[in-house]
Design an enzyme around this catalytic site. Structure first.
Site, mmCIF file in Angstrom:
data_model
loop_
_atom_site.group_PDB
_atom_site.id
_atom_site.type_symbol
_atom_site.label_atom_id
_atom_site.label_comp_id
_atom_site.label_asym_id
_atom_site.label_seq_id
_atom_site.Cartn_x
_atom_site.Cartn_y
_atom_site.Cartn_z
ATOM 1 C CB CYS A 250 -43.046 -75.717 24.539
ATOM 2 S SG CYS A 250 -44.804 -75.193 25.257
ATOM 3 C CG HIS B 56 -45.058 -81.020 19.710
ATOM 4 N ND1 HIS B 56 -45.186 -79.566 20.130
ATOM 5 C CD2 HIS B 56 -44.522 -80.891 18.613
ATOM 6 C CE1 HIS B 56 -45.097 -78.704 19.324
ATOM 7 N NE2 HIS B 56 -44.482 -79.440 18.213
ATOM 8 N NE ARG C 105 -43.262 -72.091 16.443
ATOM 9 C CZ ARG C 105 -43.144 -72.838 17.476
ATOM 10 N NH1 ARG C 105 -44.058 -73.809 17.903
ATOM 11 N NH2 ARG C 105 -42.248 -72.552 18.586
HETATM 12 C C1 CIR Z 1 -47.587 -74.352 17.610
HETATM 13 O O1 CIR Z 1 -48.842 -75.105 17.283
HETATM 14 O O2 CIR Z 1 -46.522 -74.665 17.206
HETATM 15 C C2 CIR Z 1 -47.554 -73.464 18.929
HETATM 16 N N1 CIR Z 1 -49.148 -72.881 19.012
HETATM 17 C C3 CIR Z 1 -47.707 -74.574 20.100
HETATM 18 C C4 CIR Z 1 -46.356 -74.909 20.212
HETATM 19 C C5 CIR Z 1 -46.191 -76.020 21.554
HETATM 20 N N2 CIR Z 1 -44.858 -76.178 21.621
HETATM 21 C C6 CIR Z 1 -44.329 -77.452 22.477
HETATM 22 O O3 CIR Z 1 -45.317 -77.777 22.936
HETATM 23 N N3 CIR Z 1 -43.338 -77.528 22.315
#
Ligand code: CIR
Length: 257
Positions: free
Chosen positions: A246, A159, A84
């Site tokens: 998100c 989160h 990421r």
């Molecule tokens: C992750 O695991 O980073 C992504 N698959 C999902 C991120 C979701 N982000 C959020 O809820 N802020």
């Protein structure tokens, strides 16, 4: 209000997963759902500014995790998931004209999904993604602007905002299995149904709430309490452990001091 969003990557099915089993993701459907989500943001008065598509970055639609924007400044996060980190570059470029930028530095790691901001109060989730060192850096940056920062333990979910989010000025939607409601003194709490553990993630804009139609029991409860909901279908981002907060970075087009 400005809402930064980013198109769904064709590789979203290769996303990071922590708590869920991998399931097939329908990219065409995810793209349609994302466009409906952008329409909901527009209906609530946001101007959509799209970040460039990042086809090789599976989780790049989840722009919330890259930054946290305050009236006075923006914080560029430091995701602990290696896949990421490259998502940050374009978000830095996009936020640069709007706010002075500050960066979370190692050993601090932070995802925007772990930062809940209500007025001058900030809660930072100590999760698998975000740590105390990052919380201390956020506090050093924001305390001079009158913010109070509190780090809170998160268990069993990705989160902090998987576990709690704001649905009214004085009300939070919260899953008590994942975060202790005692951290949020002074707020009314609406608890999610045990059958819908992921239902605590809602996106409040003004007095309305963008909310997944996928959590019908909780949606009905919120509607019963007089909360104005804009329902969106999130089936595909949910398979990637995402939700409604998100997929956008929402902030005021005006900069504060
Ligand atoms: C992750 O695991 O980073 C992504 N698959 C999902 C991120 C979701 N982000 C959020 O809820 N802020």
């Amino acid at each position: 209000m400005i809402a930064i969003t980013r198109p769904v990557s064709p590789k979203m099915a290769d996303c990071q997963l922590t708590y869920q089993e991998r399931q097939p993701i329908d990219i065409a459907l995810a793209t349609q759902q994302h466009s409906d989500y952008e329409d909901a943001l527009k209906r609530l008065g946001c101007q959509i500014v799209q970040a460039p598509m990042e086809p090789e970055l599976p989780d790049s639609v989840f722009v919330e995790d890259c930054a946290v924007v305050f009236d006075e400044l923006a914080i560029i996060t430091n995701p602990s998931a290696a896949s990421r980190k490259p998502e940050l570059d374009t978000i830095v470029e996009m936020l640069h004209p709007h706010r002075p930028l500050h960066f979370i530095l190692p050993p601090g790691t932070l995802d925007g999904g772990d930062v809940l901001v209500i007025g001058k109060q900030i809660w930072i989730g100590l999760s698998g993604r975000s740590n105390q060192a990052a919380a201390e850096q956020v506090e050093a940056l924001l305390q001079p602007h009158g913010y109070q920062v509190q780090a809170v333990e998160v268990k069993g979910c990705l989160h902090l905002k998987s576990a709690v989010s704001q649905v009214k000025t004085d009300t939070l939607l919260l899953n008590p299995a994942w975060v202790d409601a005692a951290h949020f003194e002074g707020f009314k709490i609406i608890e999610t149904f045990p059958d819908e553990p992921h239902a605590a993630n809602a996106l409040m804009i003004g007095e309305s709430v963008i909310y997944p139609v996928d959590y019908l029991l909780t949606a009905m409860l919120l509607a019963d309490k007089g909360i104005e909901l804009l329902l969106v279908d999130c089936s595909e981002v949910i398979k990637a452990e995402g939700g409604v907060t998100c997929c956008s970075l929402v902030f005021s087009g005006k900069r504060g001091s």
